[in-house]
Design a protein around this motif. Structure first.
Motif, short mmCIF file in Angstrom:
data_model
loop_
_atom_site.label_atom_id
_atom_site.label_comp_id
_atom_site.label_asym_id
_atom_site.label_seq_id
_atom_site.Cartn_x
_atom_site.Cartn_y
_atom_site.Cartn_z
N ALA A 72 35.57 43.88 43.10
CA ALA A 72 35.05 45.01 41.93
C ALA A 72 34.55 46.75 43.05
O ALA A 72 35.68 47.78 42.37
CB ALA A 72 34.73 45.08 40.50
N ARG B 175 41.02 54.26 41.81
CA ARG B 175 39.43 53.64 42.69
C ARG B 175 38.28 54.89 43.20
O ARG B 175 37.46 54.38 43.42
CB ARG B 175 39.91 52.97 43.54
N GLY C 5 34.12 50.33 31.92
CA GLY C 5 33.87 50.88 33.13
C GLY C 5 32.82 50.06 34.11
O GLY C 5 32.27 49.96 33.84
N THR D 218 33.35 43.40 35.88
CA THR D 218 32.66 42.50 34.39
C THR D 218 31.63 43.68 33.88
O THR D 218 30.68 42.75 33.44
CB THR D 218 32.29 40.86 34.96
N ARG E 118 37.19 48.66 41.29
CA ARG E 118 38.11 49.22 40.29
C ARG E 118 37.07 48.72 39.01
O ARG E 118 37.02 47.47 39.17
CB ARG E 118 39.06 47.96 41.03
N ASP E 119 37.98 49.34 37.85
CA ASP E 119 37.60 48.89 36.68
C ASP E 119 38.20 47.57 35.87
O ASP E 119 37.63 46.77 34.96
CB ASP E 119 38.18 49.76 35.60
N ASP E 120 39.22 47.81 36.61
CA ASP E 120 40.06 46.08 36.26
C ASP E 120 39.57 45.26 36.91
O ASP E 120 39.12 43.92 36.46
CB ASP E 120 41.54 46.21 36.49
N ARG E 121 38.37 45.16 38.03
CA ARG E 121 37.89 43.70 38.18
C ARG E 121 36.46 43.45 38.11
O ARG E 121 36.00 42.51 38.06
CB ARG E 121 37.92 43.50 39.92
N HIS F 48 47.27 54.63 42.73
CA HIS F 48 45.64 53.79 42.25
C HIS F 48 44.40 53.74 43.14
O HIS F 48 43.36 53.70 42.03
CB HIS F 48 46.31 52.13 42.25
#
Ligand code: SF4
Ligand code: SF4
Ligand code: SF4
Length: 311
Positions: free
Chosen positions: A100, A267, A78, A58, A53-56, A263
């Motif tokens: 992630a 992922r 990413g 860091t 998950r790119d959104d999670r 989604h």
């Protein structure tokens, strides 16, 4: 000889859309089909897969450090990406404290699964529910599935198998005779269109559909509905005709496309064919329902009984 171990990629308790009552749904990995818009793409491969998950992410690099195969690298943007050296060991997921990276698919024994299923027996009894085996295509792990169905029978838990029906006749028969209910997806009736949609021919599927009906076990046919793909009048009529021609009477449940699996493709690092696809309009769904009901079938939409509107 039934297998006591298989690969499971999810277990959902208190599911309400996978058969009657409250259910525990067990998702088995592996599927021979490649349906467009598959809502569980992480279940298609028999072996475990990694979701990122790119959104999670860091971009801390802990997973890159942890990878024993040296398969991970950080791109310019990413989450890290793995190359062909990945052995699917899962060390990267364990190293990620941000959730992630998720390792999807783990070996479980029949006893492991039964331990989860048995937690909710009181709710199955009160609601008329039970355990549902889904996927992927659960018939891909037929030996394990048979052992799970036997385990449920021993516990007094009623069972459902959610299947595309794509399996050889003997395999299907062994599973079918153990299952209290079969939820049988019929996506496209025309052989050429089915192959274009699912990547496999539907001869075996249609033979197994008839086999279940002949065997006398309970079966609900499910029609996942994709706008512009299989919601046309021709396929609706062919589906109605097919179900009405079976030796026993079976209901049909329409499952309008919802796009909720989209989604997962990102992922998995896969393109999604349904990016531009919207759910079918209520009018179109009702039209398909009307066509099916015209064959004398009991029709439902996502489990809710459908009645033609009164004038
Ligand atoms: S996936 Fe997790 S461990 Fe890897 S870089 Fe991103 S946040 Fe760090
Ligand atoms: S699953 Fe194992 S080999 Fe593959 S990227 Fe993760 S740590 Fe590396
Ligand atoms: S049969 Fe089900 S799990 Fe397999 S590809 Fe089609 S939609 Fe996905």
């Amino acid at each position: 000889m039934v297998s006591r171990m298989g690969i499971v990629f999810d277990i959902k308790r208190f599911a309400v859309h996978d058969g009657p009552g409250l259910r525990t749904t067990v998702f088995l990995k592996g599927c021979p089909c490649t349906c467009r818009f598959c809502h569980n793409p992480e279940g298609q491969a028999l072996e475990p897969v990694i979701l990122r998950r790119d959104d999670r992410c860091t971009r801390c690099g802990a997973c890159v450090e942890a990878c024993p195969a040296g398969a991970l690298s950080l791109p310019a943007r990413g989450a890290p990406v793995a190359d062909a050296r990945c052995t699917r060991c899962g060390a990267c997921a364990e190293a990620c404290v941000f959730d992630a990276t998720e390792f999807v698919g783990r070996e479980m024994t029949v006893e492991d699964v039964m331990a989860v299923v048995s937690r909710d027996i009181i709710f199955y009894d009160e609601s008329g529910g039970g355990a549902t085996f889904s996927g992927g295509e659960p018939l891909c792990q037929a030996e394990f599935l048979c052992a799970l169905l036997d385990g449920c029978r021993d516990l007094g838990v009623r069972t459902a198998v959610d299947t595309s029906g794509h399996a050889d006749g003997d395999t299907f028969a062994r599973v079918s005779r153990r299952a209290d209910l079969v939820l049988f997806d019929v996506k496209v009736v025309d052989a050429a269109r089915h192959e274009a949609f699912a990547g496999v021919r539907n001869d075996a599927i249609l033979a197994n559909l008839r086999r279940r009906s002949e065997d006398g076990g309970a079966m609900l046919v499910r029609l996942p509905l994709f706008p512009g793909v299989n919601d046309d009048d021709e396929n609706a009529r062919a589906t109605g005709e097919l179900i009405a021609s079976l030796p026993r009477r079976h209901g049909v449940d329409i499952l309008p496309y919802h796009g909720l699996g989209a989604h997962k493709y990102a992922r998995l690092g896969l393109p999604y064919a349904g990016a531009q696809l919207a759910p079918p309009s209520p009018e179109r769904v009702a039209e398909v329902a009307r066509t099916l009901a015209g064959f004398g079938l009991d029709v439902s939409i996502r489990g809710d009984a459908w009645e033609p509107p009164r004038d």
